[in-house]
Design a protein around this motif. Structure first.
Motif, PDB file in Angstrom:
ATOM      1  N   GLY A 251     -41.493-101.851 -78.217  1.00  0.00           N
ATOM      2  CA  GLY A 251     -42.609-102.168 -79.097  1.00  0.00           C
ATOM      3  C   GLY A 251     -42.423-101.712 -80.536  1.00  0.00           C
ATOM      4  O   GLY A 251     -43.354-101.791 -81.337  1.00  0.00           O
ATOM      5  N   ARG A 252     -41.214-101.255 -80.890  1.00  0.00           N
ATOM      6  CA  ARG A 252     -40.985-100.715 -82.224  1.00  0.00           C
ATOM      7  C   ARG A 252     -40.162-101.685 -83.072  1.00  0.00           C
ATOM      8  O   ARG A 252     -39.206-102.292 -82.585  1.00  0.00           O
ATOM      9  N   SER A 253     -40.529-101.783 -84.341  1.00  0.00           N
ATOM     10  CA  SER A 253     -39.798-102.635 -85.274  1.00  0.00           C
ATOM     11  C   SER A 253     -39.794-101.958 -86.638  1.00  0.00           C
ATOM     12  O   SER A 253     -40.554-101.018 -86.884  1.00  0.00           O
ATOM     13  N   ALA A 254     -38.945-102.444 -87.530  1.00  0.00           N
ATOM     14  CA  ALA A 254     -38.857-101.827 -88.856  1.00  0.00           C
ATOM     15  C   ALA A 254     -38.212-102.773 -89.850  1.00  0.00           C
ATOM     16  O   ALA A 254     -37.385-103.619 -89.493  1.00  0.00           O
ATOM     17  N   MET A 255     -38.595-102.614 -91.105  1.00  0.00           N
ATOM     18  CA  MET A 255     -37.863-103.180 -92.228  1.00  0.00           C
ATOM     19  C   MET A 255     -37.286-102.017 -93.023  1.00  0.00           C
ATOM     20  O   MET A 255     -38.011-101.054 -93.315  1.00  0.00           O
ATOM     21  N   TYR A 256     -36.011-102.066 -93.339  1.00  0.00           N
ATOM     22  CA  TYR A 256     -35.361-100.977 -94.055  1.00  0.00           C
ATOM     23  C   TYR A 256     -34.732-101.490 -95.350  1.00  0.00           C
ATOM     24  O   TYR A 256     -34.378-102.668 -95.472  1.00  0.00           O
ATOM     25  N   LEU A 257     -34.593-100.599 -96.319  1.00  0.00           N
ATOM     26  CA  LEU A 257     -33.853-100.861 -97.547  1.00  0.00           C
ATOM     27  C   LEU A 257     -32.913 -99.699 -97.808  1.00  0.00           C
ATOM     28  O   LEU A 257     -33.325 -98.538 -97.744  1.00  0.00           O
ATOM     29  N   ASP A 258     -31.661-100.017 -98.088  1.00  0.00           N
ATOM     30  CA  ASP A 258     -30.634 -99.032 -98.413  1.00  0.00           C
ATOM     31  C   ASP A 258     -30.078 -99.418 -99.781  1.00  0.00           C
ATOM     32  O   ASP A 258     -29.374-100.418 -99.914  1.00  0.00           O
ATOM     33  N   VAL A 259     -30.459 -98.639-100.809  1.00  0.00           N
ATOM     34  CA  VAL A 259     -30.177 -99.008-102.194  1.00  0.00           C
ATOM     35  C   VAL A 259     -29.281 -97.934-102.818  1.00  0.00           C
ATOM     36  O   VAL A 259     -29.571 -96.740-102.723  1.00  0.00           O
ATOM     37  N   ARG A 260     -28.221 -98.366-103.483  1.00  0.00           N
ATOM     38  CA  ARG A 260     -27.292 -97.431-104.129  1.00  0.00           C
ATOM     39  C   ARG A 260     -27.101 -97.807-105.593  1.00  0.00           C
ATOM     40  O   ARG A 260     -27.059 -98.992-105.941  1.00  0.00           O
ATOM     41  N   GLY A 261     -27.011 -96.784-106.424  1.00  0.00           N
ATOM     42  CA  GLY A 261     -26.799 -97.012-107.844  1.00  0.00           C
ATOM     43  C   GLY A 261     -26.643 -95.694-108.563  1.00  0.00           C
ATOM     44  O   GLY A 261     -26.137 -94.716-107.999  1.00  0.00           O
ATOM     45  N   LEU A 262     -27.098 -95.643-109.812  1.00  0.00           N
ATOM     46  CA  LEU A 262     -27.006 -94.437-110.621  1.00  0.00           C
ATOM     47  C   LEU A 262     -28.399 -93.974-111.013  1.00  0.00           C
ATOM     48  O   LEU A 262     -29.281 -94.794-111.305  1.00  0.00           O
ATOM     49  N   ASP A 263     -28.602 -92.639-111.037  1.00  0.00           N
ATOM     50  CA  ASP A 263     -29.900 -92.105-111.450  1.00  0.00           C
ATOM     51  C   ASP A 263     -29.995 -92.094-112.971  1.00  0.00           C
ATOM     52  O   ASP A 263     -29.113 -92.603-113.685  1.00  0.00           O
ATOM     53  N   LEU A 264     -31.042 -91.503-113.493  1.00  0.00           N
ATOM     54  CA  LEU A 264     -31.280 -91.531-114.931  1.00  0.00           C
ATOM     55  C   LEU A 264     -30.260 -90.708-115.709  1.00  0.00           C
ATOM     56  O   LEU A 264     -30.127 -90.872-116.926  1.00  0.00           O
ATOM     57  N   GLN A 265     -29.546 -89.823-115.008  1.00  0.00           N
ATOM     58  CA  GLN A 265     -28.488 -89.025-115.647  1.00  0.00           C
ATOM     59  C   GLN A 265     -27.104 -89.636-115.416  1.00  0.00           C
ATOM     60  O   GLN A 265     -26.089 -89.029-115.747  1.00  0.00           O
ATOM     61  N   GLY A 266     -27.071 -90.814-114.813  1.00  0.00           N
ATOM     62  CA  GLY A 266     -25.801 -91.489-114.578  1.00  0.00           C
ATOM     63  C   GLY A 266     -25.056 -91.015-113.353  1.00  0.00           C
ATOM     64  O   GLY A 266     -23.870 -91.326-113.184  1.00  0.00           O
ATOM     65  N   GLN A 267     -25.730 -90.252-112.477  1.00  0.00           N
ATOM     66  CA  GLN A 267     -25.103 -89.752-111.254  1.00  0.00           C
ATOM     67  C   GLN A 267     -25.457 -90.652-110.067  1.00  0.00           C
ATOM     68  O   GLN A 267     -26.510 -91.295-110.052  1.00  0.00           O
ATOM     69  N   PRO A 268     -24.574 -90.706-109.038  1.00  0.00           N
ATOM     70  CA  PRO A 268     -24.848 -91.562-107.879  1.00  0.00           C
ATOM     71  C   PRO A 268     -26.175 -91.206-107.208  1.00  0.00           C
ATOM     72  O   PRO A 268     -26.515 -90.030-107.032  1.00  0.00           O
ATOM     73  N   LEU A 269     -26.926 -92.240-106.836  1.00  0.00           N
ATOM     74  CA  LEU A 269     -28.219 -92.067-106.197  1.00  0.00           C
ATOM     75  C   LEU A 269     -28.368 -93.114-105.101  1.00  0.00           C
ATOM     76  O   LEU A 269     -28.036 -94.289-105.297  1.00  0.00           O
ATOM     77  N   ARG A 270     -28.848 -92.647-103.953  1.00  0.00           N
ATOM     78  CA  ARG A 270     -29.079 -93.540-102.821  1.00  0.00           C
ATOM     79  C   ARG A 270     -30.538 -93.445-102.394  1.00  0.00           C
ATOM     80  O   ARG A 270     -31.067 -92.353-102.210  1.00  0.00           O
ATOM     81  N   LEU A 271     -31.180 -94.584-102.257  1.00  0.00           N
ATOM     82  CA  LEU A 271     -32.554 -94.672-101.773  1.00  0.00           C
ATOM     83  C   LEU A 271     -32.544 -95.295-100.380  1.00  0.00           C
ATOM     84  O   LEU A 271     -31.894 -96.320-100.157  1.00  0.00           O
ATOM     85  N   GLN A 272     -33.257 -94.676 -99.453  1.00  0.00           N
ATOM     86  CA  GLN A 272     -33.467 -95.253 -98.126  1.00  0.00           C
ATOM     87  C   GLN A 272     -34.972 -95.312 -97.869  1.00  0.00           C
ATOM     88  O   GLN A 272     -35.654 -94.282 -97.873  1.00  0.00           O
ATOM     89  N   ALA A 273     -35.475 -96.518 -97.684  1.00  0.00           N
ATOM     90  CA  ALA A 273     -36.898 -96.734 -97.439  1.00  0.00           C
ATOM     91  C   ALA A 273     -37.056 -97.522 -96.148  1.00  0.00           C
ATOM     92  O   ALA A 273     -36.197 -98.337 -95.789  1.00  0.00           O
ATOM     93  N   GLN A 274     -38.148 -97.257 -95.449  1.00  0.00           N
ATOM     94  CA  GLN A 274     -38.368 -97.931 -94.173  1.00  0.00           C
ATOM     95  C   GLN A 274     -39.860 -98.081 -93.897  1.00  0.00           C
ATOM     96  O   GLN A 274     -40.640 -97.144 -94.089  1.00  0.00           O
ATOM     97  N   VAL A 275     -40.249 -99.269 -93.491  1.00  0.00           N
ATOM     98  CA  VAL A 275     -41.592 -99.524 -92.975  1.00  0.00           C
ATOM     99  C   VAL A 275     -41.455 -99.745 -91.480  1.00  0.00           C
ATOM    100  O   VAL A 275     -40.794-100.695 -91.044  1.00  0.00           O
ATOM    101  N   SER A 276     -42.028 -98.843 -90.692  1.00  0.00           N
ATOM    102  CA  SER A 276     -41.874 -98.870 -89.234  1.00  0.00           C
ATOM    103  C   SER A 276     -43.198 -99.212 -88.570  1.00  0.00           C
ATOM    104  O   SER A 276     -44.260 -98.790 -89.020  1.00  0.00           O
TER     105      SER A 276
END
Length: 370
Positions: free
Chosen positions: A281-306
């Motif tokens: 009965g469980r489902s989810a939408m996920y986002l895995d986003v990679r880029g640079l933060d405001l200081q130019g350093q690597p940043l990864r975002l993981q978001a999920q709606v479950s």
């Protein structure tokens, strides 16, 4: 004045959810629509006798019906949208009624812009893709975009529960099984095979899920809206057997052993219905986003709606509910025809679902390489 909202396909899986929510809004005058008089009558009784219109929204004369019913908004849930013409949207332009649909078909959602000039001249709003993708996926990215100086890669997807959606949904998404779909690699279009590219992915709260490459409108929208150079989208069933069955069909189509996937989509729908009870009965939408933060350093975002307790269908359905809640408050989207992005916030989306104990949203960040 209370908006008069007509829901096409009101007695379908998504239509029922939308009608149930709209029926609880005191400021909405709901009109349910479909081609089956008995199904409409049964639904009207469940909704305390709401108005109904029985007919084919794709047939000539629908614009006249909209005018006679004094409809302000049309919510189109009548898929599959793959290969469907824009007759409903065109009727809305003619009748002066605003429109949104639940399509997740890439060509349909992004192609609605061809009606933009006509819609603007008629002062009508046409919003396509008022669903999980691209409405919710873009809402999450819009909310978190300020953390990034640059977004390089977006991989997102949906893992459903074992509960089968309607047959039209299955027919639509399996129409491109084994056929090329376009994603993006290093800023260039890259073809992958629909419902292949199998991947095991661990989703918090769901465990390991099997996912396949799937086509969605986001692949075009995200490249321009967020400047991402790598884009991928995957989807799969809550049971791994479903993902394997879809991949098997894709292979048969790819190598010419099956020419028309439609009959097989119907068989897989029947087969999947027999295995629903084995799901969690469980489902989810996920986002895995990679880029640079405001200081130019690597940043990864993981978001999920479950979602739990088979509440997953609430997620694609309630984009339209959230939009109508804004309309009730006096919101008037800009006239024109476009994909439904930037119209609904994550907060409004979740409020429309109204199941905080069963539908949850989580966000986490990882700084540095890893």
């Amino acid at each position: 004045m209370s908006p008069r909202i007509l829901v096409i396909g009101a007695y379908g899986n998504f239509g029922r959810i939308i009608c149930r929510h709209l029926n609880q809004m005191p400021a909405v005058q709901l009109v349910i629509a479909g081609r089956n008089a008995d199904s409409l009558s049964q639904l009207a009784a469940q909704l305390n006798g709401s108005e109904s219109w029985c007919g084919d929204a794709m047939a000539p004369g629908f614009a006249d019906a909209l005018r006679a019913l004094r409809i302000d908004w049309v919510i189109h849930t009548g898929g599959p949208f793959q290969g469907q013409p824009y007759r409903v949207a065109e009727a809305c332009i003619e009748a002066g009624a605003h429109y949104c649909d639940l399509s997740d078909c890439r060509l349909f959602v992004n192609g609605i812009a061809q009606l933009n000039d006509r819609a603007r001249q008629a002062q009508v709003t046409l919003l396509s893709g008022c669903s999980s993708v691209p409405s919710l996926s873009s809402a999450i990215l819009d909310e978190q975009r300020h953390h990034f100086s640059r977004i390089d890669r977006i991989e997102h997807g949906i893992s459903s529960s074992a509960k089968m959606p309607g047959l039209s949904t299955i027919e639509g998404v399996l129409a491109y099984a084994g056929r090329p779909i376009r994603q993006w690699r290093d800023g260039r279009p890259c073809n992958v095979d629909g419902w292949l590219g199998l991947q095991l992915r661990h989703l918090p709260g769901l465990g390991w899920r099997l996912l396949n490459d799937v086509d969605v409108p986001d692949m075009d929208i995200f490249a321009t809206r967020y400047g991402a150079r790598d884009l991928a989208f995957k989807a799969g069933s809550g049971l791994m057997l479903g993902g394997l069955a879809n991949a098997a069909l894709a292979l048969l189509v790819k190598y010419g052993l099956v020419r028309d996937p439609l009959p097989w989509a119907r068989r897989l729908h029947r087969l999947g219905s027999r295995f629903e009870r084995w799901g969690d009965g469980r489902s989810a939408m996920y986002l895995d986003v990679r880029g640079l933060d405001l200081q130019g350093q690597p940043l990864r975002l993981q978001a999920q709606v479950s979602a739990s307790d088979d509440k997953g269908p609430e997620i694609p359905s309630c984009a339209a509910v959230a939009l109508m809640a804004r309309v009730v408050e006096g919101y008037q989207p800009e006239p024109g025809a476009r994909p439904c992005v930037g119209e609904i916030s994550v907060e409004r989306y979740l409020a429309a679902i109204g199941e905080p104990d069963k539908v949850r949203y989580s966000v986490s960040f990882q700084h540095g390489r890893g």
